[in-house]
Structure formats: C-alpha cells, structure tokens
Design an enzyme around this catalytic site. Structure first.
Site, mmCIF file in Angstrom:
data_model
loop_
_atom_site.group_PDB
_atom_site.id
_atom_site.type_symbol
_atom_site.label_atom_id
_atom_site.label_comp_id
_atom_site.label_asym_id
_atom_site.label_seq_id
_atom_site.Cartn_x
_atom_site.Cartn_y
_atom_site.Cartn_z
ATOM 1 N N HIS A 56 -1.243 11.471 -1.396
ATOM 2 C CA HIS A 56 -1.846 10.458 -2.273
ATOM 3 C C HIS A 56 -3.074 11.062 -2.934
ATOM 4 C CE1 HIS A 56 0.110 6.565 -0.881
ATOM 5 N NE2 HIS A 56 0.639 7.477 -0.104
ATOM 6 N N HIS A 94 7.690 9.963 7.090
ATOM 7 C CA HIS A 94 6.994 9.961 5.801
ATOM 8 C C HIS A 94 7.580 11.042 4.891
ATOM 9 C CE1 HIS A 94 3.837 9.115 2.990
ATOM 10 N NE2 HIS A 94 3.245 10.287 3.126
ATOM 11 N N SER A 116 3.907 5.887 -3.363
ATOM 12 C CA SER A 116 4.291 7.172 -2.750
ATOM 13 C C SER A 116 5.222 7.977 -3.634
ATOM 14 C CB SER A 116 5.071 6.925 -1.453
ATOM 15 O OG SER A 116 4.215 6.583 -0.437
#
Ligand code: HPA
Length: 274
Positions: free
Chosen positions: A62, A248, A31
């Site tokens: 990604h 995230h 990440s």
C-alpha cells in the site's frame, strides 16, 4: 468548530500550500490497484507524510499519497493507499482522508477494494458493484460528539450507494463488453481472515463479499452528503468456500491479474462522471 473539523482544516491547509486543484471525484484504490495512479498524468502528488496529522498505512503493497489528475475531463483526487482499522488506527483516523477529500471539493466518492466472494455464482476475478453494506461488526466512525459542520447526528442510510452511479457503472461495463456482479459488502475488522463459520454467518446475513475496509468510509462520506459508489474486486473465494488457504500474496496476485480490466472500467466510469 469541532476538534475533527479543526484537524481536517489543518490537512486542507497543508494540501492547499501545494496545489489549488479542485477535484470533483475522490477515488480510493484498493489492494493491488495502486498502479492506476501511476498511469494518469498527475497535476500534483502529495505524500501522506507531508500532510500534518494524516494517518499513514503500514500494509505492504500500500503506497501512501494523494494524486491529483484529470481523467478525461473529470478532475479527480486519487487516494493511493488507504489506512485500515486493523492497523490500530482509530476510526476517526481511518475516515479522515475521506473527509479531507470532500473538503477539497470532491462531491463523488468512488471506492474500490479487494474482497472475498461468497455470493452465489461468484468466482475469483469477478467485479462486484456494491449496492449496500453491513458495517455492524465494526465501530461506527460517527461515534463521539457530532460535528454538525460535517453532517447531522443521525444520518439516513437508505441509499448509501447512489442508484444513478450504479447504473452508470453497469452501462459503462456493457459498452466495454464486461459483465459485473452486484451485491452487499460486509466489513469485518480483520486482520485475520474469516473462519468458515463466520462466512456462513455473513452469507446468512445477506452478504455477497467480505472485506476489511470501505463500509466505514462510505458511512463517513454519506454523513457529509457525498454521492457514493463502489466496486469490489473478488480476489478469492471466502474461507470454507475456497479450496485453498487464504493469503495476502494470493489477494495481491489476483489483483495484479485483473488490474488492467478493472482499471479500464474505472477510467471509463470516471470519464463519464464529468
Ligand atoms: N476476507 C476479508 N478480506 C478480504 C478477503 C477475504 O476473504 N479477500 C480480500 N480481502
């Protein structure tokens, strides 16, 4: 030949139609570290969608491509974007890229990831050399008929993360004036982050960092006899240790902040792998 080997060979054929580059190192970018592949002078770039049967990641942030480049004098294949079990792929899909990179010639696997830190003294932004892992909570990627052409049925797992490579990472960090942590990575399936109780369990079991990738990739690579090393970037303190809720976005922001330092370390380690 086993079904898995036939599948990998098809992928190899697709790649070989586009490049004859033979890597020594396979680097998996976690990440936020995807940028690294943009800084190298690529000899060849292949989108995952161009490789027949290759799984394609659905996670925001990604990318999905293989980048072939020489870093210093070390030929490297970089996996820019990995696929995760929580996306719904089978474990065979999840580890296929690792097996492909080995078949393309890579002897060393360099894994990176973002992880939640729970080791004593860990803080956000730390880098942790992985010295062992716990993958007991996710299905083993070697379940099913063994592909004898890839490795043995019951592989030894007593030193998955190569001692010499770990030393190389520490020595390189010393030269760069960086300090590193070291510890055990525990893989859970995700995609939900852990509860505080699950983090207490992980800590009791001896983990220093938790994440949703990496350990199963190491299992498949170890099966094929690769030399493995890995670094976790501690993007956040784990649930219940962190004072804030996890997201995230937080992981990506933290990754961006530490990326230059991390990338410089990875570059120098790879140059020394020649
Ligand atoms: N838990 C699991 N995976 C992660 C975390 C976490 O706290 N941070 C980054 N990846």
């Amino acid at each position: 030949m086993s079904k898995i080997s036939e599948r990998i060979d098809k992928c190899v054929k697709c790649v070989r139609e586009k490049t004859d580059f033979v890597p020594k190192v396979a680097l998996v970018l976690g990440s936020g570290l995807g940028d690294f592949a943009e800084q190298v002078e690529a000899e060849a770039v292949i989108e995952y969608s161009e490789i027949e049967g290759f799984p394609i990641s659905t996670v925001a942030g990604h990318k999905g491509r293989l980048v072939f480049a020489n870093i210093g004098q070390t030929p490297v294949v970089i996996m820019q974007g990995r696929v995760h079990y929580y996306e719904g792929y089978s474990m065979e899909d999840v580890v296929l890229p690792i097996r492909l990179m080995k078949k393309l010639g890579a002897e060393i696997l360099f894994l990176t990831n973002a992880a939640g830190g729970l080791g004593d003294g860990f803080k956000c932004g730390d880098l942790m050399v992985i010295n062992d892992h716990i993958s007991t909570f996710v299905p083993n990627p070697l379940i099913g008929p063994n592909s004898d052409d890839l490795g043995v049925r019951f592989p030894d797992m007593s030193e998955v993360y190569d001692k010499d490579l770990r030393e190389l990472i520490h020595n390189t960090a010393d030269k760069l004036g960086m300090s590193l942590k070291e510890g055990v990575y525990l893989q859970l399936t995700g995609p939900s982050y852990e509860t505080p109780a699950e983090i207490r369990m992980a800590k009791t079991l001896g983990a220093s960092a938790v994440g949703m990738s990496t350990a199963v990739e190491a299992v498949a690579a170890n099966h094929m006899g690769m030399h493995i090393c890995g670094i976790s970037f501690i993007s956040n303190l784990a649930s219940g240790i962190s004072e804030t809720k996890l997201s995230h976005e937080e992981v990506k922001e933290a990754a961006d902040a530490v990326a230059p330092k991390f990338q410089n370390l990875v570059k120098n380690v790879i140059e020394a792998m020649k």
